[in-house]
Design a protein around this motif. Structure first.
Motif, PDB file in Angstrom:
ATOM      1  N   ASN A  42      -8.117  29.253  36.933  1.00 52.62           N
ATOM      2  CA  ASN A  42      -6.777  29.176  38.263  1.00 52.62           C
ATOM      3  C   ASN A  42      -6.034  29.858  38.063  1.00 52.62           C
ATOM      4  O   ASN A  42      -5.637  30.895  36.727  1.00 52.62           O
ATOM      5  N   THR A  43      -5.727  30.967  38.915  1.00 50.83           N
ATOM      6  CA  THR A  43      -5.119  32.376  38.692  1.00 50.83           C
ATOM      7  C   THR A  43      -3.449  31.974  38.755  1.00 50.83           C
ATOM      8  O   THR A  43      -2.876  33.177  37.978  1.00 50.83           O
ATOM      9  N   HIS A  44      -3.274  30.460  38.825  1.00 46.84           N
ATOM     10  CA  HIS A  44      -1.699  30.070  38.341  1.00 46.84           C
ATOM     11  C   HIS A  44      -1.255  30.442  37.207  1.00 46.84           C
ATOM     12  O   HIS A  44      -0.490  30.912  36.931  1.00 46.84           O
ATOM     13  N   LEU A  45      -2.188  29.310  36.729  1.00 49.99           N
ATOM     14  CA  LEU A  45      -2.050  29.103  35.079  1.00 49.99           C
ATOM     15  C   LEU A  45      -3.303  29.977  34.313  1.00 49.99           C
ATOM     16  O   LEU A  45      -2.331  30.277  33.106  1.00 49.99           O
ATOM     17  N   ASN A  46      -3.152  31.066  34.626  1.00 50.66           N
ATOM     18  CA  ASN A  46      -4.229  31.793  33.847  1.00 50.66           C
ATOM     19  C   ASN A  46      -5.377  31.709  33.240  1.00 50.66           C
ATOM     20  O   ASN A  46      -4.843  31.651  31.861  1.00 50.66           O
ATOM     21  N   ALA A  70      -5.580  27.888  42.692  1.00 57.60           N
ATOM     22  CA  ALA A  70      -4.299  28.338  42.347  1.00 57.60           C
ATOM     23  C   ALA A  70      -3.630  26.155  42.084  1.00 57.60           C
ATOM     24  O   ALA A  70      -3.887  26.478  43.311  1.00 57.60           O
ATOM     25  N   THR A  71      -3.088  26.290  41.277  1.00 57.96           N
ATOM     26  CA  THR A  71      -2.252  24.696  40.669  1.00 57.96           C
ATOM     27  C   THR A  71      -1.287  24.746  39.793  1.00 57.96           C
ATOM     28  O   THR A  71      -2.350  25.532  39.356  1.00 57.96           O
ATOM     29  N   ASP A  72      -0.636  24.311  40.353  1.00 53.44           N
ATOM     30  CA  ASP A  72       0.807  24.028  39.094  1.00 53.44           C
ATOM     31  C   ASP A  72       0.239  23.204  37.985  1.00 53.44           C
ATOM     32  O   ASP A  72       1.256  22.607  37.066  1.00 53.44           O
TER      33      ASP A  72
END
Length: 309
Positions: free
Chosen positions: A202-206, A263-265
């Motif tokens: 998950n690239t948004h939350l790394n 990519a999710t938050d």
């Protein structure tokens, strides 16, 4: 040498060869449990497959799904949320109950959740094809799978297994058993642990989307108060914490080297706890008769949170 002597020598040689050729060969007897009573495999009047402990160890089968892959015309698809079903020869499946129940030491495993059991201390796996309603009830429409575990003897025993793999996977299994009362009461316990990183980032939350951590504990007690009575008590507890496990298969068909990202938050969660207990009591006081009573309970709690968009 006259003709009569030659003829006599030929007859004696033929008889000697016939006796040598007719000498019986040692044939291994395979005793199976699937008929509810112990029988020689050749006396089972149905099509069946048999996997021994040596087969399981040789091919390194870890779960029921692994073992089923070696049996023709039967599959065990693993669906979201540890939901599984067994399908034989393409026959239609039931969405709420299995058509091929699994019995472990006489105890039925009828829930479609958690059906893909870990194989620990297994002596044999037997699969009888076709309806088994006369012996196992109406749910056994397409067949039956019988798993028999190894019986603990009087002598203490212990084993352990450690493993590492890609994605920082680490696993370990410890099993130990002993006699609490010699020739009367034995106990066996198995602890299993596995942890690994996820396959999708998950690239948004790394952080990875689908890490997995699984812990299992199993305890069995075997009581033989007399030659006519036996009782088995089985307890198990398993917890799984696995991110958005329902949407990322445990063994994806994509190559491990593929660069899988999302990519999710929202941090996905899928946690599951399974607890079970079973008591199996058997009486064999009459010749050719065997009476068994099985009482069991299982509770499965599941919690999931994820972004499905």
């Amino acid at each position: 040498m006259n003709n009569k002597a030659i003829l006599a020598a030929a007859i004696l040689g033929t008889l000697a060869y016939g006796q040598t050729a007719a000498a019986p060969h040692a044939v291994e007897t395979v005793i199976v449990q699937a008929a509810r009573v112990e029988k020689d495999m050749k006396d089972i009047p149905q099509s069946m497959d048999y996997l021994s402990a040596e087969d399981i160890e040789k091919h390194r089968y870890k779960t029921v799904a692994d073992a089923i892959k070696s049996v023709a015309n039967i599959v065990l698809p693993e669906l979201p949320g540890d939901y599984s079903y067994i399908q034989v020869r393409g026959l239609p499946r039931h969405l709420e109950q299995t058509n091929v129940p699994i019995y472990v030491d006489g105890v039925p495993q009828t829930s479609l959740y958690g059906l893909n059991l870990l194989l620990k201390d297994v002596e044999s796996i037997e699969f009888l094809r076709g309806p088994q309603g006369n012996t196992y009830g109406s749910n056994a429409r397409d067949g039956i799978i019988v798993i028999t575990t190894k019986k603990q003897g009087n002598d203490p025993s212990a084993s352990f297994e450690l493993g590492v793999a890609n994605y920082d996977q680490q696993s370990g299994t410890v099993a130990a058993g002993t006699a609490l009362i010699e020739d009367v009461l034995t106990a066996k316990m198995t602890l299993d642990y596995l942890t690994r990183d996820g396959f999708v980032e998950n690239t948004h939350l790394n952080k990875s989307v689908d890490p997995k951590e699984q812990r299992s504990a199993m305890l069995s007690l075997h009581w033989t108060p007399s030659s006519d009575w036996t009782a088995n008590l089985y307890l198990d507890h398993t917890t799984i914490e696995s991110g958005v496990y329902p949407y990322v298969k445990d063994d994806p068909k994509t190559e491990r080297g593929d660069d899988l990202k999302s990519a999710t938050d929202i941090e996905g969660l899928f946690d599951q706890t399974s607890k079970g207990a079973a008591l199996n009591v058997t009486w064999t006081g009459l010749e050719n008769w065997r009476l068994s009573s099985v009482t069991g309970i299982r509770k499965i709690d599941t919690f999931g949170r994820f972004d499905a968009t």
